[in-house]
Design a protein around this motif. Structure first.
Motif, PDB file in Angstrom:
ATOM      1  N   ASP A 113     -23.355 -57.433  65.111  1.00  0.00           N
ATOM      2  CA  ASP A 113     -24.035 -56.221  64.631  1.00  0.00           C
ATOM      3  C   ASP A 113     -23.506 -54.988  65.344  1.00  0.00           C
ATOM      4  OD1 ASP A 113     -25.821 -54.395  63.487  1.00  0.00           O
ATOM      5  OD2 ASP A 113     -27.399 -54.833  64.951  1.00  0.00           O
ATOM      6  N   PRO A 114     -22.312 -54.519  65.015  1.00  0.00           N
ATOM      7  CA  PRO A 114     -21.796 -53.320  65.686  1.00  0.00           C
ATOM      8  C   PRO A 114     -22.592 -52.078  65.295  1.00  0.00           C
ATOM      9  CG  PRO A 114     -20.339 -53.983  63.897  1.00  0.00           C
ATOM     10  CD  PRO A 114     -21.368 -55.064  64.025  1.00  0.00           C
ATOM     11  N   HIS A 115     -23.055 -51.342  66.299  1.00  0.00           N
ATOM     12  CA  HIS A 115     -23.816 -50.122  66.036  1.00  0.00           C
ATOM     13  C   HIS A 115     -23.519 -49.106  67.133  1.00  0.00           C
ATOM     14  CE1 HIS A 115     -26.261 -52.898  68.459  1.00  0.00           C
ATOM     15  NE2 HIS A 115     -26.820 -51.830  69.016  1.00  0.00           N
ATOM     16  N   LEU A 116     -23.417 -47.855  66.738  1.00  0.00           N
ATOM     17  CA  LEU A 116     -23.023 -46.786  67.644  1.00  0.00           C
ATOM     18  C   LEU A 116     -24.165 -46.428  68.596  1.00  0.00           C
ATOM     19  CD1 LEU A 116     -20.616 -44.816  68.188  1.00  0.00           C
ATOM     20  CD2 LEU A 116     -21.822 -43.177  66.724  1.00  0.00           C
ATOM     21  N   LEU A 117     -23.857 -46.418  69.890  1.00  0.00           N
ATOM     22  CA  LEU A 117     -24.833 -46.036  70.905  1.00  0.00           C
ATOM     23  C   LEU A 117     -24.557 -44.640  71.463  1.00  0.00           C
ATOM     24  CD1 LEU A 117     -24.963 -49.402  72.921  1.00  0.00           C
ATOM     25  CD2 LEU A 117     -26.571 -48.620  71.166  1.00  0.00           C
ATOM     26  N   ALA A 118     -23.289 -44.279  71.585  1.00  0.00           N
ATOM     27  CA  ALA A 118     -22.946 -42.964  72.143  1.00  0.00           C
ATOM     28  C   ALA A 118     -21.579 -42.550  71.620  1.00  0.00           C
ATOM     29  CB  ALA A 118     -22.934 -43.016  73.675  1.00  0.00           C
ATOM     30  N   TRP A 119     -21.376 -41.234  71.556  1.00  0.00           N
ATOM     31  CA  TRP A 119     -20.176 -40.671  70.931  1.00  0.00           C
ATOM     32  C   TRP A 119     -19.818 -39.374  71.648  1.00  0.00           C
ATOM     33  CZ3 TRP A 119     -16.586 -41.911  67.360  1.00  0.00           C
ATOM     34  CH2 TRP A 119     -15.908 -40.901  66.665  1.00  0.00           C
ATOM     35  N   SER A 120     -18.553 -39.178  71.961  1.00  0.00           N
ATOM     36  CA  SER A 120     -18.105 -37.946  72.605  1.00  0.00           C
ATOM     37  C   SER A 120     -17.641 -36.957  71.545  1.00  0.00           C
ATOM     38  CB  SER A 120     -16.959 -38.233  73.583  1.00  0.00           C
ATOM     39  OG  SER A 120     -16.428 -37.013  74.072  1.00  0.00           O
ATOM     40  N   GLU A 121     -18.486 -35.990  71.255  1.00  0.00           N
ATOM     41  CA  GLU A 121     -18.141 -34.982  70.242  1.00  0.00           C
ATOM     42  C   GLU A 121     -16.910 -34.170  70.665  1.00  0.00           C
ATOM     43  OE1 GLU A 121     -19.231 -34.639  67.346  1.00  0.00           O
ATOM     44  OE2 GLU A 121     -21.277 -35.451  67.241  1.00  0.00           O
ATOM     45  N   GLU A 122     -16.809 -33.858  71.961  1.00  0.00           N
ATOM     46  CA  GLU A 122     -15.701 -33.038  72.437  1.00  0.00           C
ATOM     47  C   GLU A 122     -14.373 -33.754  72.261  1.00  0.00           C
ATOM     48  OE1 GLU A 122     -19.409 -31.630  73.835  1.00  0.00           O
ATOM     49  OE2 GLU A 122     -18.502 -33.614  74.068  1.00  0.00           O
ATOM     50  N   LEU A 123     -14.311 -35.024  72.646  1.00  0.00           N
ATOM     51  CA  LEU A 123     -13.066 -35.776  72.481  1.00  0.00           C
ATOM     52  C   LEU A 123     -12.767 -35.999  71.005  1.00  0.00           C
ATOM     53  CD1 LEU A 123     -10.645 -37.320  73.514  1.00  0.00           C
ATOM     54  CD2 LEU A 123     -12.142 -39.302  73.890  1.00  0.00           C
ATOM     55  N   ALA A 124     -13.789 -36.292  70.223  1.00  0.00           N
ATOM     56  CA  ALA A 124     -13.584 -36.488  68.788  1.00  0.00           C
ATOM     57  C   ALA A 124     -12.983 -35.243  68.147  1.00  0.00           C
ATOM     58  CB  ALA A 124     -14.900 -36.854  68.113  1.00  0.00           C
ATOM     59  N   ALA A 125     -13.439 -34.064  68.571  1.00  0.00           N
ATOM     60  CA  ALA A 125     -12.887 -32.821  68.028  1.00  0.00           C
ATOM     61  C   ALA A 125     -11.404 -32.696  68.371  1.00  0.00           C
ATOM     62  CB  ALA A 125     -13.671 -31.625  68.570  1.00  0.00           C
ATOM     63  N   GLU A 126     -11.029 -33.077  69.603  1.00  0.00           N
ATOM     64  CA  GLU A 126      -9.608 -33.032  69.974  1.00  0.00           C
ATOM     65  C   GLU A 126      -8.786 -33.994  69.126  1.00  0.00           C
ATOM     66  OE1 GLU A 126      -8.439 -33.052  74.107  1.00  0.00           O
ATOM     67  OE2 GLU A 126     -10.509 -32.619  74.715  1.00  0.00           O
ATOM     68  N   LEU A 127      -9.384 -35.118  68.764  1.00  0.00           N
ATOM     69  CA  LEU A 127      -8.679 -36.129  67.979  1.00  0.00           C
ATOM     70  C   LEU A 127      -8.737 -35.856  66.479  1.00  0.00           C
ATOM     71  CD1 LEU A 127      -9.943 -39.343  69.837  1.00  0.00           C
ATOM     72  CD2 LEU A 127      -7.751 -38.196  70.126  1.00  0.00           C
ATOM     73  N   GLY A 128      -9.555 -34.889  66.061  1.00  0.00           N
ATOM     74  CA  GLY A 128      -9.697 -34.599  64.637  1.00  0.00           C
ATOM     75  C   GLY A 128     -10.560 -35.598  63.906  1.00  0.00           C
TER      76      GLY A 128
END
Length: 534
Positions: A49-64
């Motif tokens: 059951d893969p489910h998102l617990l945390a996400w780095s918005e700043e790094l995601a923005a750098e990665l597009g």
């Protein structure tokens, strides 16, 4: 105009590492030796059951990348349940010295590179899953990771970035819905814990050990291929590979490593397990395991229970250990150079760059921006001696000093009272009285030096606040976030993550997260002591 962010499951991947280097022809995942190759192709093992617990918005923005929903195709990629057609997942082969002893083949036992994601700014970032299943390098392990260690890596990777420390990054933390059995302190008490996968991000995860394993097996052509790949991709300014370029490459690695360790020493970070296989060839902090943050200033402190016998990786030993590790890398590179002695000046350069970088950072922390008529090095060295004698809280001491400096400079009559308040705020119950006296004496000399600065008191104080974080990832804070997350409450994790993005800001609504280590955390497992399983 920048491109719109895309979902990870729609992103195109490149595979420079897999394309350029030798692949193990076998797809068998059982633990085994893999002589002659740089990596093994692998396939992540799906979780329930893969489910998102945390996400780095700043790094995601750098990665597009756009933030994915809690469940769905992108999260399946982040858990290892879905492999995109453009990916060529691999586990790298490397060796290393562990606690000073050659350990032979190690390799990515619970990490898998998915490939490199081109970012909007033209850079390419390797995305690596940690905890996505077994590889040929897993030895006796299962290739999985627990929420406890995964949350610590996710938080600290991003916290270090926002402190300005050279580091690998973390994009996401994904729960697996499956338990993982771990014996946290290797004391015969295994228990099931929630499983998780961290998506780690860096230009490359190549480490000293990738070179060492090739040299140890006499695989000189493979060693040359790896070195040429790394130079061509990450050090192109050095020019086409040659014996002289290999020497200059080693010099660059020494300088980058010196800068990284100087940052560690001036923010109070203790890596905990500086094995050569945990040293990035790019000078990035890598492999967040049993790390810790210096609270009482104790140079011989290590958070790693595995290191309690020798304290090899204690805070104060880190500069020396990094130099020793670089010596081991020099040995590994020696087959590529005409004269091994040509590598020695780079080791001397490491010492020079480390000292210069550490002193420059300490001067900034102290508001000493103008070159004094006398060398500041004795003042800086005596500060470190006084901090060790007093065992005060490093982060609190520097931050409170930054706040006090304007008043100390403009109202000298109140200096003694202000300095006592500073020491009281930074001291622990175990702080030594004689050490506090030594620190008071140092503060008097420091104020005399500070009055030579041309900037006004407010400007000096503002500069110091920008150089001395209020918030760092103290182990007891991470432990509280872990306990809550294991119980299904992500609020403490999310709050801590957001606060650590702005470590130099006051954020008065989060004041308690800047508090010294409470007495209950002094000896508590997970708050004071950790292991390589942590």
């Amino acid at each position: 105009m920048s491109a719109s962010p895309v979902s990870l499951d729609q992103a195109p991947f490149q595979n420079s590492f897999a394309d350029a280097l030798r692949a193990d022809p076998s797809r068998e995942l059982q633990p085994r030796q893999v002589p002659g190759y740089h990596y093994s192709p692998v396939t992540p093992t799906a979780v329930r059951d893969p489910h998102l617990l945390a996400w780095s918005e700043e790094l995601a923005a750098e990665l597009g990348l756009s933030r994915p929903p809690t469940r769905g195709p992108a999260v399946e990629v982040l858990a290892g349940n879905r492999v995109l057609p453009s990916m060529r997942p691999f586990a790298a082969r490397y060796g290393g010295h562990q606690f000073g002893n050659w350990a032979g083949q190690l390799g990515d036992g619970r990490a898998m590179g998915l490939g490199e994601l081109p970012a909007p700014d033209g850079r390419a970032w390797e995305i690596q899953l940690k905890g996505a299943g077994p590889t040929p390098y897993s030895r006796r392990a299962d290739g999985r990771a627990v929420l406890r260690s995964s949350l610590r890596e996710f938080l600290c990777s991003e916290a270090m970035h926002h402190l300005g420390v050279p580091t690998t990054r973390a994009l996401s933390l994904v729960g697996t819905g499956e338990p993982v059995v771990r014996d946290m302190f290797y004391d015969g008490n295994p228990r099931p814990e929630p499983g998780a996968v961290v998506a780690r991000v860096a230009p490359s995860f190549v480490r000293f050990g990738n070179f060492q394993i090739l040299a140890a097996h006499g695989e000189t052509e493979q060693l040359r291929e790896l070195t040429d790949y790394v130079i061509g991709r990450f050090f192109p300014e050095l020019g086409p590979p040659s014996a002289d370029v290999y020497v200059r490459f080693f010099g660059d690695v020494c300088r980058r490593t010196a800068v990284m360790v100087a940052h560690w020493m001036t923010v109070g970070f203790v890596h905990g397990v500086m094995n050569t296989d945990n040293m990035s060839i790019l000078g990035l902090t890598i492999d967040y395991g049993p790390y810790g943050w210096l609270e009482p200033y104790q140079p011989d402190w290590t958070p790693n229970t595995t290191d309690f016998g020798t304290h090899r990786y204690a805070f104060g030993q880190q500069p020396r250990v990094a130099l020793w590790n670089l010596m081991m890398l020099a040995q590994a590179l020696s087959p590529l150079v005409a004269d091994v002695q040509a590598l020695r000046p780079a080791l001397d350069e490491y010492v020079r760059v480390f000292t210069a970088t550490r002193n420059a950072q300490l001067r900034r922390k102290l508001g000493l921006t103008r070159q004094a008529s006398v060398d500041d090095a004795p003042l800086l060295d005596s500060l470190l001696e006084a901090l060790a004698a007093a065992e005060v809280d490093m982060t609190v001491f520097f931050r409170r000093l930054a706040h006090r400096v304007p008043a100390l400079l403009t109202r000298p009559a109140e200096a003694d009272e202000a300095l006592e308040a500073l020491l009281t705020a930074a001291a622990y119950p175990e702080s030594a009285a004689e050490g506090l006296r030594q620190l008071r004496e140092w503060l008097g000399r420091y104020l005399l030096r500070l009055r030579q600065e041309p900037a006004d008191a407010a400007g000096i104080g503002a500069g110091m606040l920008a150089a001395n974080p209020k918030y760092v990832l103290r182990n007891y804070l991470a432990a509280q976030a872990i306990e809550a997350a294991e119980a299904g409450d992500l609020a403490p994790l999310n709050r801590l993550f957001e606060v650590l993005k702005r470590p130099f800001d006051e954020q008065p609504e989060h004041e308690e997260l800047a508090a010294k280590r409470p007495e209950w955390a002094r000896e508590k497992p997970g708050s004071a002591t950790l292991s390589c399983s942590s």
